[in-house]
Design a protein around this motif. Structure first.
Motif, PDB file in Angstrom:
ATOM      1  N   MET A  51       4.041  17.195  14.185  1.00 53.83           N
ATOM      2  CA  MET A  51       4.002  18.035  15.390  1.00 53.83           C
ATOM      3  C   MET A  51       2.959  17.502  16.371  1.00 53.83           C
ATOM      4  N   LYS A  52       3.363  17.372  17.625  1.00 52.78           N
ATOM      5  CA  LYS A  52       2.425  16.863  18.625  1.00 52.78           C
ATOM      6  C   LYS A  52       1.443  17.960  19.037  1.00 52.78           C
ATOM      7  N   PRO A  53       0.189  17.597  19.286  1.00 52.26           N
ATOM      8  CA  PRO A  53      -0.822  18.635  19.542  1.00 52.26           C
ATOM      9  C   PRO A  53      -0.678  19.359  20.875  1.00 52.26           C
ATOM     10  N   LEU A  54      -0.035  18.713  21.849  1.00 50.92           N
ATOM     11  CA  LEU A  54       0.137  19.351  23.170  1.00 50.92           C
ATOM     12  C   LEU A  54       1.584  19.785  23.346  1.00 50.92           C
ATOM     13  N   LEU A  55       1.773  21.008  23.827  1.00 53.85           N
ATOM     14  CA  LEU A  55       3.130  21.482  24.109  1.00 53.85           C
ATOM     15  C   LEU A  55       3.192  21.956  25.558  1.00 53.85           C
ATOM     16  N   VAL A  56       4.159  21.443  26.308  1.00 54.71           N
ATOM     17  CA  VAL A  56       4.383  21.882  27.688  1.00 54.71           C
ATOM     18  C   VAL A  56       5.704  22.638  27.726  1.00 54.71           C
ATOM     19  N   ILE A  57       5.664  23.859  28.244  1.00 54.67           N
ATOM     20  CA  ILE A  57       6.883  24.672  28.352  1.00 54.67           C
ATOM     21  C   ILE A  57       7.124  24.974  29.827  1.00 54.67           C
ATOM     22  N   GLY A  58       8.227  24.488  30.355  1.00 57.70           N
ATOM     23  CA  GLY A  58       8.578  24.765  31.749  1.00 57.70           C
ATOM     24  C   GLY A  58       9.514  25.947  31.822  1.00 57.70           C
ATOM     25  N   LEU A  59       9.050  27.045  32.426  1.00 58.43           N
ATOM     26  CA  LEU A  59       9.868  28.262  32.507  1.00 58.43           C
ATOM     27  C   LEU A  59      10.658  28.298  33.814  1.00 58.43           C
ATOM     28  N   GLY A  60      11.791  28.965  33.765  1.00 55.62           N
ATOM     29  CA  GLY A  60      12.547  29.169  34.995  1.00 55.62           C
ATOM     30  C   GLY A  60      14.031  29.133  34.759  1.00 55.62           C
ATOM     31  N   ASN A  61      14.751  29.599  35.748  1.00 53.79           N
ATOM     32  CA  ASN A  61      16.211  29.580  35.687  1.00 53.79           C
ATOM     33  C   ASN A  61      16.697  28.486  36.628  1.00 53.79           C
ATOM     34  N   SER A  62      17.298  27.461  36.061  1.00 49.90           N
ATOM     35  CA  SER A  62      17.684  26.304  36.865  1.00 49.90           C
ATOM     36  C   SER A  62      18.819  26.622  37.833  1.00 49.90           C
ATOM     37  N   LEU A  63      19.414  27.814  37.711  1.00 49.19           N
ATOM     38  CA  LEU A  63      20.479  28.199  38.644  1.00 49.19           C
ATOM     39  C   LEU A  63      19.939  29.039  39.802  1.00 49.19           C
ATOM     40  N   MET A  64      18.636  29.263  39.799  1.00 50.55           N
ATOM     41  CA  MET A  64      18.051  30.127  40.833  1.00 50.55           C
ATOM     42  C   MET A  64      17.149  29.356  41.785  1.00 50.55           C
ATOM     43  N   GLY A  65      17.550  28.156  42.110  1.00 58.97           N
ATOM     44  CA  GLY A  65      16.832  27.385  43.122  1.00 58.97           C
ATOM     45  C   GLY A  65      15.390  27.125  42.747  1.00 58.97           C
ATOM     46  N   ALA A  86       9.631  20.316  33.819  1.00 53.87           N
ATOM     47  CA  ALA A  86       9.683  19.919  32.406  1.00 53.87           C
ATOM     48  C   ALA A  86      10.730  18.833  32.181  1.00 53.87           C
ATOM     49  N   GLU A  87      11.861  18.993  32.837  1.00 47.26           N
ATOM     50  CA  GLU A  87      12.925  17.995  32.672  1.00 47.26           C
ATOM     51  C   GLU A  87      12.468  16.623  33.161  1.00 47.26           C
ATOM     52  N   ARG A  88      11.809  16.601  34.317  1.00 43.97           N
ATOM     53  CA  ARG A  88      11.324  15.322  34.866  1.00 43.97           C
ATOM     54  C   ARG A  88      10.205  14.746  33.996  1.00 43.97           C
ATOM     55  N   LEU A  89       9.336  15.635  33.555  1.00 39.41           N
ATOM     56  CA  LEU A  89       8.188  15.203  32.757  1.00 39.41           C
ATOM     57  C   LEU A  89       8.641  14.594  31.427  1.00 39.41           C
ATOM     58  N   ALA A  90       9.666  15.219  30.830  1.00 41.10           N
ATOM     59  CA  ALA A  90      10.142  14.746  29.524  1.00 41.10           C
ATOM     60  C   ALA A  90      10.652  13.306  29.600  1.00 41.10           C
ATOM     61  N   VAL A  97       7.496  18.176  25.410  1.00 43.73           N
ATOM     62  CA  VAL A  97       7.897  18.973  26.576  1.00 43.73           C
ATOM     63  C   VAL A  97       9.180  19.739  26.258  1.00 43.73           C
ATOM     64  N   VAL A  98       9.212  21.017  26.645  1.00 41.12           N
ATOM     65  CA  VAL A  98      10.389  21.854  26.419  1.00 41.12           C
ATOM     66  C   VAL A  98      10.837  22.453  27.742  1.00 41.12           C
ATOM     67  N   CYS A  99      12.133  22.333  28.044  1.00 42.80           N
ATOM     68  CA  CYS A  99      12.700  23.029  29.203  1.00 42.80           C
ATOM     69  C   CYS A  99      13.051  24.441  28.752  1.00 42.80           C
ATOM     70  N   GLY A 100      12.253  25.402  29.167  1.00 45.18           N
ATOM     71  CA  GLY A 100      12.452  26.768  28.703  1.00 45.18           C
ATOM     72  C   GLY A 100      13.338  27.566  29.633  1.00 45.18           C
ATOM     73  N   MET A 155       7.840  17.098  44.563  1.00 44.51           N
ATOM     74  CA  MET A 155       7.901  16.897  43.112  1.00 44.51           C
ATOM     75  C   MET A 155       7.027  15.742  42.616  1.00 44.51           C
ATOM     76  N   PRO A 156       6.983  14.588  43.293  1.00 44.30           N
ATOM     77  CA  PRO A 156       6.091  13.516  42.805  1.00 44.30           C
ATOM     78  C   PRO A 156       4.636  13.979  42.698  1.00 44.30           C
ATOM     79  N   ALA A 157       4.163  14.729  43.706  1.00 47.02           N
ATOM     80  CA  ALA A 157       2.773  15.213  43.671  1.00 47.02           C
ATOM     81  C   ALA A 157       2.590  16.233  42.543  1.00 47.02           C
TER      82      ALA A 157
END
Lengths: 157, 430
Positions: free
Chosen positions: A1-15, A24-28, A39-42, A145-147
């Motif tokens: 198990m990796k020590p750092l976990l990133v969870i990106g929250l949100g609804n991808s259909l809601m702009g 999260a998707e880009r970061l992964a 990284v997890v797309c939540g 997004m790049p920034a």
């Protein structure tokens, strides 16, 4: 198990509301992602990831932030995960109201997670202009997004 | 004239609120504005291939992503006359049970119970009664585990595909699930104890029409193509392909969601409707639990939906265990999905999402691309019924204190377990 976990929250259909998911998707897929980070797309329910948080050194939650700041601005709040602190609000600057009939906000979920997951959690809020039904980010936010990714990688370094 | 406004039920500005206008002792107007995203999302799937549709529409809701995924697959398979294997049917039913356990645990323990015990939120409740909240979190975790094990990830399942499963669970995973469910039996019993101990919540009483999936086994969230509507002792059957004769949707100026009415009456969907339509599920342990909860069917009190969810929680855990035993006895086969041969056709599916009847209907062209889609969620189906119960609650209340009435209306809204806010999830500064 990796020590750092990133969870990106949100609804991808809601702009722009789905900005955490998009980050999260880009970061992964970013080659600069540190090897010790997962990284997890939540979705919208942070409590779903309670199991995945256990035994991590740190968890970073990314969510959309509704405020008056410039779109794409990133605000950070730290929460230490101290035991017995469940009655305290970890992020006093953020709305903690029970204004949701269907699931808990990230702020509320983090408070409950303190009861069972003693892991430090960082909450990163990305300011968005609005939330509407659309499958991608607004051009305004997409341009930032790049920034935003740079800021995320800095947080993970 | 006085006006009660509850404008923070949803997290989209200006939507999801309740407004009640009272003149003297008369309720002059009641509106419930639902931000119902599903309808607006349908254009996003136009032109998509049949195997791209479910992954998109599962994103309508994180809590109900299994229901949207599997209802979408069922509609597509109905369009192309695909009959999936008995093993696929069992695995899909198991996913539904996991979602129901997770959703009911979240709703009952973290949203409804704080209302009954006069706490503003689950966080406040956890300070005084941590065991209650931890019990809810354990049950929610159990539901998550089932969905993740069978669906392949925590939300938006990837294993379920048109015609079957991309990857079936391993025997060891099912054995692990069985162990977790054994603990779940004790936890769902404890949930029943808690629900039976809560103070009564009788805010309104009125005859209510109920509608739910009529499954051949009487106990399925997934299997079946008929809806039964129950009203005043009479029963009506509507086939999935005729769903528009059930919904009779009409646009209303104050809400994103269209209102539905069957034979000109609003109807209620969800746990209470399921138990009313299929009361023969309530045998053995469930019959005893029903008596403890003092639940009479058909009910005339929408708050009884919370009791119905507690009964379903027990039943879902037991049914999930039965399915796993069935799968273990038969052995899980590594079977490929049934081949799908697209054709120009329309397919409609009805299932039971945790909060009620869910309808997906698609029309495909000869290449298997969507030309039209219709998704009707339980919250949209319930919108007119909710307004009816809000009106009755105010009319039948002796109190005219706005704060007290507001609390009752919010508890009724929560009892419906509406999904008006899941589409978005924003942080807000104080």
């Amino acid at each position: 198990m990796k020590p750092l976990l990133v969870i990106g929250l949100g609804n991808s259909l809601m702009g722009d509301e789905g900005v955490g998911w998009h980050v999260a998707e880009r970061l992964a897929g970013d080659p600069r992602l540190p090897a010790d980070a997962e990284v997890v797309c939540g979705g919208t329910d942070l409590l779903r990831y309670a199991d995945g948080m256990e035994q991590r050194r740190r968890v970073i939650v990314v969510d959309a932030l509704h405020d008056d700041a410039e779109p794409g601005s990133v605000s950070a709040w730290e929460e230490t995960g101290g035991a017995g602190a469940s009655a305290c609000q970890p992020f006093p600057q953020l709305d903690n109201g029970q204004d949701n009939v269907h699931c808990l906000s990230a702020v509320q979920a983090i408070q409950l997670l303190r009861m069972s997951v003693p892991v430090p959690i960082t909450l990163l809020g990305i300011s968005i202009p609005c939330a509407n039904v659309q499958s991608g980010l607004s051009p305004e936010l997409a341009a930032r997004m790049p920034a935003i990714l740079e800021r995320m990688l800095h947080e993970l370094a | 004239m006085s006006k009660i406004v509850i404008d923070h039920l949803a997290r989209v500005e200006g939507h999801g609120g309740i407004t009640v206008e009272v003149e003297g002792d008369t309720v002059s107007n009641v509106t419930f504005d639902v931000f119902e995203g599903a309808r607006l999302l349908e254009p996003l799937v136009r032109g998509k291939r049949f195997d791209e549709v479910a992954p998109v529409l599962s994103r309508i809701c994180s809590i109900c992503s299994v229901a949207h995924t599997l209802t979408s697959l069922k509609a597509t398979e109905n369009a192309f006359a695909v009959r999936v294997s008995p093993q696929t049917d069992l695995l899909r039913e198991l996913m539904f049970r996991g979602e129901s356990i997770e959703s009911h645990a979240l709703h009952l323990f973290l949203l409804a119970v704080p209302d009954y015990l006069n706490y503003p939120s689950a966080i406040a409740l956890s300070a005084d009664k941590p065991a209650v909240v931890l019990l809810g979190l354990r049950l929610k975790k159990l539901g998550n585990l089932i969905q993740e094990t069978i669906g392949g990830r925590a939300i938006h399942p990837v294993n379920a595909v048109p015609g079957g499963f991309g990857k079936a669970p391993a025997i060891e995973q099912l054995i692990e699930l069985r162990s977790a469910l054994m603990q779940g039996v004790a936890d769902s019993d404890a949930a029943m104890d808690l629900m039976a101990s809560l103070p009564a919540a009788d805010f309104c009483h009125c005859d209510t029409v109920y509608a739910a999936l009529r499954s051949p086994s009487l106990d399925s969230y997934y299997d079946g193509d008929e809806v039964m509507a129950v009203s005043d002792g009479s029963r009506a059957i509507v086939h999935a392909t005729d769903y528009k004769t059930l919904t009779n949707e009409r646009a209303v100026p104050h809400s994103h969601a269209k209102h539905s009415a069957f034979r000109e009456k609003p109807f209620m969907v969800g746990s209470l409707a399921r138990l009313t339509v299929n009361p023969r599920r309530l045998t053995g342990k469930l019959a005893v639990a029903k008596k403890r909860l003092k639940l009479q069917l058909p009910a005339d009190n929408p708050m009884d939906n919370n009791k119905a969810q507690a009964l379903e929680l027990i039943n879902d855990v037991e049914r999930a265990l039965e399915i796993i035993e069935q799968l273990l006895r038969a052995g899980v086969k590594d079977e490929p999905p049934v081949p799908v041969h697209p054709r120009a056709a329309t397919g409609t599916a009805i299932t039971e999402a945790p909060r009620g009847l869910l309808i997906h209907s698609y029309t495909y062209d000869a290449e298997g691309r969507i030309t039209a889609a219709d998704v009707i969620t339980p919250t949209a189906l319930n919108a007119a019924s909710m307004e009816m119960h809000f009106r009755k609650a105010v009319e039948q209340s002796a109190e005219r204190d706005d704060a007290a009435l507001s609390r009752k209306l919010q508890m009724i809204a929560r009892a419906y377990d509406p999904c008006i806010s899941c589409s978005v999830h924003l942080l807000r500064r104080q």
